[in-house]
Each structure stands twice: as structure tokens, then as C-alpha cells.
Design a protein around this motif. Structure first.
Motif, mmCIF file in Angstrom:
data_model
loop_
_atom_site.group_PDB
_atom_site.id
_atom_site.type_symbol
_atom_site.label_atom_id
_atom_site.label_comp_id
_atom_site.label_asym_id
_atom_site.label_seq_id
_atom_site.Cartn_x
_atom_site.Cartn_y
_atom_site.Cartn_z
ATOM 1 N N LEU A 18 0.821 -1.217 0.000
ATOM 2 C CA LEU A 18 0.000 0.000 0.000
ATOM 3 C C LEU A 18 0.853 1.265 0.000
ATOM 4 O O LEU A 18 0.367 2.354 0.293
ATOM 5 N N VAL A 19 2.134 1.095 -0.333
ATOM 6 C CA VAL A 19 3.013 2.235 -0.587
ATOM 7 C C VAL A 19 3.153 2.333 -2.098
ATOM 8 O O VAL A 19 3.586 1.382 -2.745
ATOM 9 N N LYS A 37 10.994 0.240 4.076
ATOM 10 C CA LYS A 37 10.691 -0.331 5.395
ATOM 11 C C LYS A 37 9.420 -1.176 5.371
ATOM 12 O O LYS A 37 9.310 -2.171 6.096
ATOM 13 N N GLU A 38 8.446 -0.801 4.532
ATOM 14 C CA GLU A 38 7.198 -1.564 4.468
ATOM 15 C C GLU A 38 7.417 -2.923 3.804
ATOM 16 O O GLU A 38 6.851 -3.934 4.233
ATOM 17 N N ILE A 39 8.229 -2.957 2.745
ATOM 18 C CA ILE A 39 8.574 -4.241 2.130
ATOM 19 C C ILE A 39 9.308 -5.113 3.138
ATOM 20 O O ILE A 39 9.020 -6.314 3.285
ATOM 21 N N ASP A 40 10.263 -4.514 3.847
ATOM 22 C CA ASP A 40 11.014 -5.274 4.848
ATOM 23 C C ASP A 40 10.084 -5.820 5.933
ATOM 24 O O ASP A 40 10.261 -6.945 6.416
ATOM 25 N N ILE A 72 7.420 -10.539 8.315
ATOM 26 C CA ILE A 72 6.209 -11.182 8.840
ATOM 27 C C ILE A 72 5.916 -12.467 8.069
ATOM 28 O O ILE A 72 5.574 -13.503 8.655
ATOM 29 N N ALA A 73 6.059 -12.406 6.742
ATOM 30 C CA ALA A 73 5.772 -13.575 5.908
ATOM 31 C C ALA A 73 6.643 -14.760 6.308
ATOM 32 O O ALA A 73 6.156 -15.899 6.418
ATOM 33 N N SER A 74 7.918 -14.514 6.532
ATOM 34 C CA SER A 74 8.822 -15.597 6.930
ATOM 35 C C SER A 74 8.412 -16.179 8.274
ATOM 36 O O SER A 74 8.429 -17.400 8.475
ATOM 37 N N GLU A 75 8.021 -15.313 9.198
ATOM 38 C CA GLU A 75 7.602 -15.777 10.526
ATOM 39 C C GLU A 75 6.302 -16.570 10.467
ATOM 40 O O GLU A 75 6.055 -17.434 11.319
ATOM 41 N N GLU A 76 5.474 -16.302 9.458
ATOM 42 C CA GLU A 76 4.176 -16.974 9.348
ATOM 43 C C GLU A 76 4.213 -18.200 8.437
ATOM 44 O O GLU A 76 3.167 -18.745 8.092
ATOM 45 N N GLY A 77 5.410 -18.619 8.028
ATOM 46 C CA GLY A 77 5.516 -19.886 7.315
ATOM 47 C C GLY A 77 5.894 -19.812 5.856
ATOM 48 O O GLY A 77 5.973 -20.854 5.186
ATOM 49 N N ALA A 78 6.130 -18.607 5.317
ATOM 50 C CA ALA A 78 6.579 -18.515 3.922
ATOM 51 C C ALA A 78 7.956 -19.147 3.791
ATOM 52 O O ALA A 78 8.826 -18.974 4.649
ATOM 53 N N LEU A 79 8.164 -19.863 2.702
ATOM 54 C CA LEU A 79 9.462 -20.478 2.442
ATOM 55 C C LEU A 79 10.443 -19.465 1.873
ATOM 56 O O LEU A 79 11.657 -19.659 1.934
ATOM 57 N N GLY A 80 9.921 -18.398 1.303
ATOM 58 C CA GLY A 80 10.730 -17.307 0.778
ATOM 59 C C GLY A 80 9.821 -16.138 0.483
ATOM 60 O O GLY A 80 8.648 -16.322 0.141
ATOM 61 N N SER A 102 -2.428 -10.355 7.423
ATOM 62 C CA SER A 102 -3.402 -9.258 7.430
ATOM 63 C C SER A 102 -3.547 -8.651 8.820
ATOM 64 O O SER A 102 -3.730 -7.434 8.965
ATOM 65 N N LYS A 103 -3.470 -9.479 9.836
ATOM 66 C CA LYS A 103 -3.595 -8.985 11.206
ATOM 67 C C LYS A 103 -2.342 -8.241 11.665
ATOM 68 O O LYS A 103 -2.429 -7.307 12.469
ATOM 69 N N ARG A 104 -1.182 -8.634 11.137
ATOM 70 C CA ARG A 104 0.073 -8.114 11.677
ATOM 71 C C ARG A 104 0.653 -6.936 10.904
ATOM 72 O O ARG A 104 1.343 -6.092 11.498
ATOM 73 N N TYR A 105 0.419 -6.854 9.590
ATOM 74 C CA TYR A 105 1.045 -5.778 8.817
ATOM 75 C C TYR A 105 0.359 -4.453 9.143
ATOM 76 O O TYR A 105 -0.865 -4.323 9.058
ATOM 77 N N SER A 106 1.155 -3.460 9.476
ATOM 78 C CA SER A 106 0.633 -2.209 10.027
ATOM 79 C C SER A 106 -0.353 -1.509 9.097
ATOM 80 O O SER A 106 -1.384 -0.993 9.548
#
Length: 517
Positions: free
Chosen positions: A254-255, A439-442, A447-455, A484-488
Motif C-alpha cells: 500500500l506504498v 521499510k514496508e517491504i522489509d 512477517i511472511a517468513s515468521e508466518e511460514g513462507a518459504l521465501g 493481514s492482522k500483523r502488517y501495520s
């Protein structure tokens, strides 16, 4: 066998030839609504609907303008246009189903050659309509003329999302012009790619061609390996069944990634740093190029290897067709380290120092590299880190493609993990070496990696836009819910807004024309 880029443009007669089976019903409602809206706006039924999809780049960021191959795929979100040719006028009328985009009408000038007034400093949605028209009129196939036409646009590729909304706009408009002027015959997919690349340059963007190739040449169920040297080609890379099954999840930061308005210190600057870096490397390697030749790193790879025949010619070993390329990329990386990684270049060169290093005059430097405005960060052109990213990313593309085609050397269970690792390495390089993350991409990739994304990595130009994550298919619903819950920036969005911001996708079909009875 005809190469995919040499195939004719696609004409379809049913939506099940355009969209996955589970999307046909909803898309049918959308297309019918577009036809009815066209009749309401213009008072008659349209003759065609044309479509150009957005794309997601799976691997190979910012290397297409250095002529290295990339692996994107078309996605379901697209731009569709209902069109009606008008024989009584040269006027172009364009409207959008979204009321936030105001209607426009204009007539190109044909005195002294075709001309269309485009205000590059203040781009609007219809600037891309004008850019496409000018690109069409300049192409020999048009005959330098266009009939008048009415167009009604409906787009589902979010603007500035890094999913090539601008390319989809330009390509769909070019298809509309070709259809309205009965010029579809004699144009190949590769021709349309090149035409659209030139057209997007009319709004001040120096594009490498990946976006256009993915939107035009893609086929369902496959990603696309797009190469630009020694000639444009697009080869399907079918996504195999894996264990676990995989899906790609796109998340919009959303940037807004607006290439046209930020190009002078982002996109266009990187193009100049890439071209100037290649020129300096060629000079220090003693190759017979001048800066005016605008040599690419891919051409230098060919020289380092002793000729293109050993890389893509008939002598290539078909059991491992990219082995020679991979070796040449590594050898070129060593040359970059030696010639651009020394103390005098590594941390960046001022414009005066770069001009001196290239043995150019200020005027010739401006003529060669500054046709589009650039603004170096801190007054320094960073040739080394850009070059290192480009060659390493090009190598990752070959490794990604080879992993898919060999099933991770026969270990299919390891394939998803291997592809994810390569995507993660790409994100690290985009952030640290090419400096096109934000910073938003980072935040999303973390978050994606922490939630189970392989990459997870940025996709598109960067500096905002979207990310793409490789996710085991069985956790996709939970993954999307948790991100969706975690990304600011997703906080406070409604259900429909979230569904447009983050969604799972698989490879989709490319651009097409649908004649209406």
C-alpha cells in the motif's frame, strides 16, 4: 517449432480460455457489466474487449535492462477495455469505470508527423492512453494513422503496486488500437512487447521489457523465462506439482511505487548506474566498446566467455543448457570485484569522477546517459553494488529455473525450500545492494517468513509496491489471515480492500482480444 515470442496475438471467443475455471463466473459478470456501461456511455455496443494482465516477477529484479533473463508470470488481475472504432473522426475518447479517473478526449496531430501532447511532469491515468497511441502511431505497422475510437477501461491491477499496472494499461491500449484499426494481422507477440516498451518510454520511463513480455507472452500454468539477449525470447517454465504443494501470495504494501514521478532518484538512476558501470567495466577489461555503445553487462558476459556460441549456441550441452552461462556469470563477477570493487569505485563516484573514469566530456556524458532526468543519491553513482546485484541476481534466475526444470535434481520434496531460499537471497540483495526495498517491504517479508513462507521478496520496481511469497498451499488461508492482522498498513481495511491487497495466485494467461458479435 515456433518460438513463443514469434506467435501471433491471441484472439479468444470465451472467457474459459482467459481465466481459471474458478474465476470465469465472476469475470463474466464483470465483462458483461463493462459492455452495458459502454452502451450507456457511448450509445452503441462495443466491437471488441481487449485484455492485458498484470504480472508478478518471481525472480530477477532490475536485471532486464542489463539484458539478463528473468522469471515472471502473468496474474489474474488485469486491465480490460471495451472499444468501438469510429470512422467519422480521429478523436480518441476514453473513460474509466472508476469515477476517480476523469474522462478524456483528444485528437492527435498529423501535420509534420503524428504527435500527441503528453504532460510528463503531471501524469494522469490517461497519460498512458496517450503514450500508447503515440507508440502505435510511430510504429511502421500503423501507417502513421489511427481511426477514432471510444474506449471504456476497467482495471483490477492496483496502481503503484509493483504488479505492472502501467504495462497492462499500455498493452491493452495498444491492442485496442490494433483491433480498432484492423491491424492485428502481421503483429507477433514479440512485436507487441517491443511496441509497448517504446510506448511506455513516452511517459519518461526507461523500461527493460520484463513487464511487457510477461503480460503478452505468458501462458496458463507456467511461469515464463524471458531472455533479451541475443534476442527477445520467452520460454514457458511449467510450475510442477510439489510436496508440499505451493502457492504464490502477493501482498501489496500500500506504498505507491510510482516509477514515473520518482524515477530520477530511483528507477532511471539505477538504469544509468547500470549502463555506466558496464561501460567502465568494458573499458577496464580492454573491450572494444565506447560509452556511446551503451554496452550491457550481458554483452560483457558474452565477451568474457569468448563468444555467445559457447553460451546459447548449438554447442551448448542440452543436459545442462545453462552451465556455460553460470560459469561465465561467475567469471564476470570476479572481474567486477577486481575492476569496480577497488577503493576508488566501491563507495561511489561523483559525476565528475565518473566522467573522468570513462574519458568522456560533460556534454557527451549528458548526451549518452542523461536523456532522462537522474539525481544521484548523495551525489554518488554507485556502480559496484549495482553491478554485483545484477550479476548475482542473474545467477539466481538460472538457479531458480534449473531447480524447477530438474525438480531440484530429482529431490522434489526439497524443491519448495530451495526456491524459497533463492527468493530470500534476492530480497537481501535488493535491499542491501540495489537499494530498492523500503521499510514496508522489509516489514511484510519479515512477517511472511515468521508466518511460514518459504521465501519472500519484493516484486516489481520496489520502493513500495508488492511482495511475493512462496507459501505451502495448505497454510495459505491462515498465512493470509495472520499477515493481514500483523502488517501495520492493513489495519482498519475492510474485507474487500484486504482481498485486493493480499491474495494467492498461480500463473495466468497473457494478453488477448475478444471480438464481440
Amino acid at each position: 517449432m515456433v518460438a513463443p515470442a514469434d506467435l501471433p496475438l491471441v484472439t479468444v471467443d470465451a472467457l474459459d480460455k482467459v481465466y481459471p475455471a474458478d474465476r470465469v463466473t465472476n469475470q463474466g459478470v464483470r465483462w458483461n457489466s463493462l459492455v452495458e456501461s459502454f452502451k450507456s456511455h457511448y450509445g452503441y455496443k462495443p466491437a471488441f474487449i481487449v485484455r492485458a494482465p498484470g504480472r508478478v516477477n518471481l525472480i530477477g529484479e532490475h536485471i532486464d535492462h542489463a539484458l539478463f533473463g528473468v522469471v515472471p508470470m502473468a496474474i489474474v488481475p488485469d486491465v480490460i477495455i471495451a472499444i468501438g472504432p469510429r470512422a467519422d473522426t480521429h478523436e480518441i475518447r476514453a473513460q474509466n469505470v472508476d469515477p476517480k479517473y476523469p474522462p478524456t478526449a483528444f485528437t492527435p496531430s498529423y501535420s509534420g508527423g503524428p504527435a500527441v501532447d503528453i504532460e510528463i511532469r503531471h501524469l494522469q491515468w490517461h497519460s498512458y492512453v496517450k503514450a500508447a497511441l503515440l507508440g502505435y502511431l510511430k510504429h511502421p505497422h500503423s501507417g502513421g494513422q489511427s481511426a477514432g475510437l471510444d474506449m471504456l477501461y476497467d482495471g483490477t491491477v492496483p496502481a503503484g503496486s509493483g504488479l505492472s499496472s502501467s504495462a497492462a494499461m499500455v498493452i491493452s491500449t495498444l491492442l485496442a488500437l490494433l483491433a480498432a484499426n484492423a491491424r492485428l494481422e502481421g503483429i507477433s507477440k514479440g512485436d507487441l512487447v517491443k511496441m509497448s516498451m517504446g510506448a511506455e518510454g513516452n511517459v519518461g520511463v526507461n523500461t527493460g521489457g520484463m513487464d511487457q513480455a510477461a503480460s503478452v507472452i505468458s501462458t496458463p500454468a507456467a511461469a515464463l523465462y524471458v531472455q533479451f539477449f541475443p534476442q527477445l525470447a520467452g520460454d514457458p517454465v511449467p510450475i510442477p506439482a510439489t510436496d508440499p504443494a505451493i502457492s504464490f501470495v502477493i501482498a501489496n504494501t500500500l506504498v505507491t511505487s510510482d516509477k514515473a514521478t520518482t524515477a530520477k532518484y530511483n528507477y532511471n538512476l539505477r538504469v544509468v548506474e547500470t549502463l555506466a558501470g558496464a561501460a567502465l567495466l568494458a573499458k577496464r577489461l580492454g573491450l572494444a566498446y565506447t560509452p556511446a555503445d551503451k554496452v550491457s553487462y550481458r554483452q560483457i558476459v558474452s565477451e568474457v566467455a569468448g563468444g555467445e556460441h559457447s553460451l546459447t549456441g548449438e554447442s551448448v550441452d542440452n543436459t545442462d543448457p545453462t552451465a556455460g552461462l553460470r560459469a561465465a556469470f561467475k567469471k564476470t563477477l570476479q572481474a567486477i570485484e577486481h575492476h569496480l570493487g577497488n577503493d576508488s569505485v566501491r563507495d561511489g563516484l561523483s559525476e565528475d569522477d565518473l566522467i573522468d573514469a570513462l574519458d568522456m566530456s560533460k556534454q557527451s556524458f549528458a548526451d549518452t546517459y542523461l536523456s532522462l532526468a537522474v539525481e544521484p543519491l548523495g551525489g554518488k553513482y554507485r556502480l559496484y553494488s549495482r553491478a554485483k546485484h545484477i550479476l548475482e541476481e542473474a545467477l539466481r534466475v538460472l538457479e531458480f529455473r534449473r531447480a524447477i526444470e530438474t525438480g531440484a535434481d530429482g529431490n522434489m520434496q526439497n524443491l519448495p525450500k530451495l526456491l524459497g531460499q533463492i527468493m530470500g537471497q534476492s530480497q537481501d540483495s535488493c535491499r542491501d545492494q540495489f537499494m530498492c526495498s523500503c521499510k514496508e517491504i522489509d516489514e511484510i517479508t519479515s512477517i511472511a517468513s515468521e508466518e511460514g513462507a518459504l521465501g519472500s521478496r519484493l516484486t516489481g520496481a520496489g520502493w513500495g509496491g508488492s511482495t511475493v511469497s512462496l507459501v505451502p498451499a495448505h497454510i495459505v488461508p491462515r498465512f493470509i489471515e495472520n499477515v493481514s492482522k500483523r502488517y501495520s498498513k492493513y489495519q482498519g481495511l475492510g474485507k474487500d480492500e484486504l482481498e485486493q491487497a493480499i491474495f494467492a495466485t498461480l500463473p495466468a494467461s497473457g494478453a488477448c482480444v475478444h471480438p464481440l458479435d
